[in-house]
Design a protein around this motif. Structure first.
Motif, PDB file in Angstrom:
ATOM      1  N   SER A 153       0.837  -1.198   0.000  1.00 12.72           N
ATOM      2  CA  SER A 153       0.000   0.000   0.000  1.00 12.72           C
ATOM      3  C   SER A 153       0.871   1.246   0.000  1.00 12.72           C
ATOM      4  N   LYS A 154       0.243   2.374  -0.302  1.00 13.06           N
ATOM      5  CA  LYS A 154       0.883   3.678  -0.201  1.00 13.06           C
ATOM      6  C   LYS A 154       0.176   4.471   0.888  1.00 13.06           C
ATOM      7  N   ALA A 155       0.960   5.223   1.648  1.00 14.04           N
ATOM      8  CA  ALA A 155       0.407   5.945   2.790  1.00 14.04           C
ATOM      9  C   ALA A 155       0.270   7.432   2.498  1.00 14.04           C
ATOM     10  N   CYS A 156      -0.798   8.019   3.032  1.00 11.80           N
ATOM     11  CA  CYS A 156      -0.933   9.475   3.060  1.00 11.80           C
ATOM     12  C   CYS A 156      -0.257  10.037   4.300  1.00 11.80           C
ATOM     13  N   ASP A 157      -0.291   9.260   5.372  1.00 13.49           N
ATOM     14  CA  ASP A 157       0.359   9.700   6.602  1.00 13.49           C
ATOM     15  C   ASP A 157       0.836   8.484   7.389  1.00 13.49           C
ATOM     16  N   ILE A 158       1.917   8.684   8.131  1.00 16.17           N
ATOM     17  CA  ILE A 158       2.469   7.638   8.989  1.00 16.17           C
ATOM     18  C   ILE A 158       2.820   8.256  10.333  1.00 16.17           C
ATOM     19  N   ALA A 159       2.295   7.666  11.406  1.00 20.12           N
ATOM     20  CA  ALA A 159       2.723   8.009  12.759  1.00 20.12           C
ATOM     21  C   ALA A 159       3.861   7.059  13.117  1.00 20.12           C
ATOM     22  N   ASN A 371      -8.731  23.303   7.450  1.00 22.34           N
ATOM     23  CA  ASN A 371      -9.678  22.727   6.495  1.00 22.34           C
ATOM     24  C   ASN A 371      -9.119  22.856   5.082  1.00 22.34           C
ATOM     25  N   PHE A 372      -7.934  22.317   4.859  1.00 21.45           N
ATOM     26  CA  PHE A 372      -7.267  22.470   3.571  1.00 21.45           C
ATOM     27  C   PHE A 372      -6.254  21.346   3.409  1.00 21.45           C
ATOM     28  N   SER A 373      -5.669  21.260   2.227  1.00 17.63           N
ATOM     29  CA  SER A 373      -4.564  20.331   1.975  1.00 17.63           C
ATOM     30  C   SER A 373      -3.606  21.039   1.033  1.00 17.63           C
ATOM     31  N   GLY A 374      -3.109  20.334  -0.001  1.00 17.65           N
ATOM     32  CA  GLY A 374      -2.223  20.960  -0.962  1.00 17.65           C
ATOM     33  C   GLY A 374      -2.874  21.031  -2.327  1.00 17.65           C
ATOM     34  N   VAL A 375      -2.114  21.489  -3.316  1.00 23.70           N
ATOM     35  CA  VAL A 375      -2.607  21.508  -4.689  1.00 23.70           C
ATOM     36  C   VAL A 375      -3.001  20.084  -5.079  1.00 23.70           C
ATOM     37  N   ASN A 376      -4.196  19.928  -5.596  1.00 25.42           N
ATOM     38  CA  ASN A 376      -4.726  18.603  -5.965  1.00 25.42           C
ATOM     39  C   ASN A 376      -4.759  17.643  -4.778  1.00 25.42           C
ATOM     40  N   GLY A 377      -4.817  18.188  -3.578  1.00 24.41           N
ATOM     41  CA  GLY A 377      -4.856  17.349  -2.381  1.00 24.41           C
ATOM     42  C   GLY A 377      -3.522  16.752  -2.000  1.00 24.41           C
ATOM     43  N   CYS A 378      -2.429  17.315  -2.517  1.00 29.36           N
ATOM     44  CA  CYS A 378      -1.105  16.714  -2.327  1.00 29.36           C
ATOM     45  C   CYS A 378      -0.433  17.216  -1.054  1.00 29.36           C
ATOM     46  N   THR A 379      -0.799  16.598   0.050  1.00 28.94           N
ATOM     47  CA  THR A 379      -0.153  16.837   1.339  1.00 28.94           C
ATOM     48  C   THR A 379       0.125  15.483   1.981  1.00 28.94           C
ATOM     49  N   ALA A 383       5.077  11.952  10.977  1.00 23.24           N
ATOM     50  CA  ALA A 383       5.483  12.553  12.246  1.00 23.24           C
ATOM     51  C   ALA A 383       5.512  11.491  13.330  1.00 23.24           C
ATOM     52  N   ASP A 384       6.050  11.862  14.476  1.00 23.62           N
ATOM     53  CA  ASP A 384       6.085  10.929  15.600  1.00 23.62           C
ATOM     54  C   ASP A 384       4.661  10.510  15.958  1.00 23.62           C
ATOM     55  N   THR A 385       3.788  11.486  16.163  1.00 23.94           N
ATOM     56  CA  THR A 385       2.358  11.234  16.337  1.00 23.94           C
ATOM     57  C   THR A 385       1.598  12.291  15.544  1.00 23.94           C
ATOM     58  N   ILE A 386       0.338  11.990  15.209  1.00 24.66           N
ATOM     59  CA  ILE A 386      -0.451  12.876  14.348  1.00 24.66           C
ATOM     60  C   ILE A 386      -1.864  12.990  14.902  1.00 24.66           C
ATOM     61  N   GLN A 387      -2.379  14.216  14.914  1.00 18.62           N
ATOM     62  CA  GLN A 387      -3.779  14.435  15.269  1.00 18.62           C
ATOM     63  C   GLN A 387      -4.461  15.203  14.142  1.00 18.62           C
ATOM     64  N   TRP A 388      -5.530  14.619  13.613  1.00 18.59           N
ATOM     65  CA  TRP A 388      -6.334  15.272  12.580  1.00 18.59           C
ATOM     66  C   TRP A 388      -7.598  15.829  13.229  1.00 18.59           C
ATOM     67  N   SER A 389      -7.822  17.138  13.027  1.00 20.31           N
ATOM     68  CA  SER A 389      -9.048  17.752  13.548  1.00 20.31           C
ATOM     69  C   SER A 389      -9.751  18.608  12.507  1.00 20.31           C
ATOM     70  N   GLY A 390      -9.137  18.781  11.350  1.00 19.85           N
ATOM     71  CA  GLY A 390      -9.746  19.608  10.314  1.00 19.85           C
ATOM     72  C   GLY A 390     -10.468  18.775   9.276  1.00 19.85           C
ATOM     73  N   ASN A 391     -10.995  19.452   8.277  1.00 17.73           N
ATOM     74  CA  ASN A 391     -11.678  18.791   7.169  1.00 17.73           C
ATOM     75  C   ASN A 391     -10.768  18.876   5.947  1.00 17.73           C
ATOM     76  N   SER A 392     -10.192  17.747   5.567  1.00 14.82           N
ATOM     77  CA  SER A 392      -9.193  17.745   4.501  1.00 14.82           C
ATOM     78  C   SER A 392      -9.444  16.589   3.556  1.00 14.82           C
ATOM     79  N   THR A 393      -9.088  16.817   2.293  1.00 13.60           N
ATOM     80  CA  THR A 393      -9.103  15.755   1.290  1.00 13.60           C
ATOM     81  C   THR A 393      -7.685  15.585   0.778  1.00 13.60           C
ATOM     82  N   ILE A 394      -7.128  14.407   0.989  1.00 11.05           N
ATOM     83  CA  ILE A 394      -5.736  14.129   0.650  1.00 11.05           C
ATOM     84  C   ILE A 394      -5.694  13.120  -0.489  1.00 11.05           C
ATOM     85  N   ASN A 395      -4.871  13.404  -1.501  1.00  6.61           N
ATOM     86  CA  ASN A 395      -4.675  12.483  -2.616  1.00  6.61           C
ATOM     87  C   ASN A 395      -3.247  11.959  -2.608  1.00  6.61           C
ATOM     88  N   GLN A 396      -3.029  10.856  -3.319  1.00  3.08           N
ATOM     89  CA  GLN A 396      -1.721  10.227  -3.310  1.00  3.08           C
ATOM     90  C   GLN A 396      -0.924  10.463  -4.584  1.00  3.08           C
TER      91      GLN A 396
END
Length: 416
Positions: A153-159, A371-379, A383-396
């Motif tokens: 698999s490919k990851a969008c995020d890794i803790a 409530n955002f990501s990157g261009v075309n969702g590219c973010t 990190a050591d640990t991650i907390q998501w609290s916003g509204n985001s759409t992430i693409n791979q």
């Protein structure tokens, strides 16, 4: 008289020979005595050949286990020395003894030289037993094994934390959509991934090296969340830290609009008004604060946070930053010093903000609140640990923006 002497000698000789031939017990004993060395030698050679064959099978099993152990160490992100040590330790514990081991990653030969794989070559010399009568030369044996690592698999995020509780946390009213990628936590905690509150998560899969607590069921492509998986390697483990430069750069706090240059900011950065970051690497020796109503923009930018310094973005700021698309720091927007201690960086901003690139803080917690990501969702967030609290759409699919895929859910198989 001469005739009679010859007669008696011939007579008794023939009589003795006839009795010898007719004496079966003596005949068998003699033949057995003559053939015994051949029989014993043949049996001994058979036993010794079987011993050689058994030893070769055992040596191959040791090589297979050593290659597998080395591949697991490689998945963990270890360097070549650590991979070699893991393979050698496995071989020794499985009975290699006085044999020698060579570890290559990638393999030095075969069909997997250009792949993520670990090759182990074992050599040992066996003492002869029965065949030592003929030669004292030892019997050489060799075994080779290759363990191949496959990215499932490919990851969008890794803790990255191996032990943290709630290493990957979705909280509040977040609505996180991950398209074409998975969410991964390396922690072995029972709640390594947690979805709490009214958080909604859409992802290809949730994968944890430990367990999960899912108060709200996620929407996934995979049939069920995966627990007790192999940890994912740090995808940026080999990324060098940028060198500091002199003289120290400063920001003119009296200007409402300005363009700043890359370099070392020895007293940190406090950004107000309209600021454009010129392309390059920014080394920040202090905290980076983006204050309310600030408008920050820049392309081909990498921001390195030295030590344990943190990033803090105000929710009313508009931030549009993009990582380089080529070079050493291609695809990396924020880079937290891996020599720092535990801290937290917070990424927030207006809905029109864009952070294009990887946010990499191997020793810090990243709070992604915007409530955002990157261009075309590219973010990407690693990190050591991650907390998501916003509204985001992430693409791979972000290779056109200089970002590389982040492998996760890797598997190991002995293929050679």
């Amino acid at each position: 008289m001469a005739f009679s002497g010859r007669f008696f000698r011939q007579f008794f000789s023939r009589l003795f020979f006839r009795r010898f031939c007719e004496g079966k017990s003596g005949n068998v004993a003699t033949i057995f005595a003559l053939t015994l060395p051949v029989v014993v030698g043949g049996a001994g050679l058979g036993v010794e050949t079987s011993y050689w064959y058994y030893s070769s099978l055992k040596l191959q099993a040791i090589a297979d286990a050593a290659a597998y152990a080395g591949a697991l160490e490689k998945i963990a992100g270890s360097n070549t020395d650590a991979i070699t040590a893991a393979a050698a330790s496995s071989a020794a514990s499985n009975g290699l003894g006085a044999g020698t081991i060579v570890v290559n990653t990638p393999p030095a030969s075969g069909p997997n030289t250009a792949k993520k794989a670990v090759e182990v070559i074992l050599n040992q010399d066996l003492d002869r037993i029965f065949t030592s009568i003929f030669t004292q030369t030892k019997v050489p044996e060799r075994a080779r094994a290759v363990a191949l690592i496959t990215d499932a698999s490919k990851a969008c995020d890794i803790a990255l934390s191996l032990t943290a509780s709630q290493a990957l946390l979705f909280s509040g009213s977040t609505n996180a959509k991950k398209i074409g990628c998975i969410d991964m936590a390396n922690s072995n905690a029972s709640d390594a991934i947690k979805i709490q509150g009214s958080a909604a998560v859409q992802t290809d899969c949730l994968i944890s090296a430990g367990g999960m607590v899912l108060n709200n069921p996620p929407t996934m492509v995979c049939k069920a969340p995966i627990t007790q998986a192999l940890p994912a390697a740090d995808p940026f483990a080999s990324l060098p830290a940028p060198a500091t430069t002199s003289p120290c750069q400063k920001i003119n706090g009296n200007k409402t609009t300005q363009t700043i240059q890359p370099g070392t900011y020895c007293s940190g950065m406090s950004l107000n008004g309209n600021i454009t970051l010129s392309p390059g690497v920014y080394v920040v020796q202090g905290d980076l604060k983006i204050n309310a109503s600030a408008v920050i923009q820049g392309s081909d930018v990498t921001i390195f946070m030295a030590g344990s310094n943190t990033v803090s973005m105000n929710g009313n700021a508009t931030v549009t930053l993009a990582a380089p698309t080529t070079g050493t720091y291609s695809g990396v927007l924020f880079y937290g010093d891996r020599t720092g201690t535990a801290a937290q960086s917070t990424f927030n901003g207006t809905a029109t903000s864009l952070l294009t690139g990887a946010i990499y803080f191997p020793r810090q917690q990243v709070n992604y609140l915007g409530n955002f990501s990157g261009v075309n969702g590219c973010t990407q967030v690693v990190a050591d640990t991650i907390q998501w609290s916003g509204n985001s759409t992430i693409n791979q699919d972000c290779s056109s923006l200089g970002m590389k895929d982040i492998p996760a859910a890797q598997s190991v198989a002995v293929v050679e």
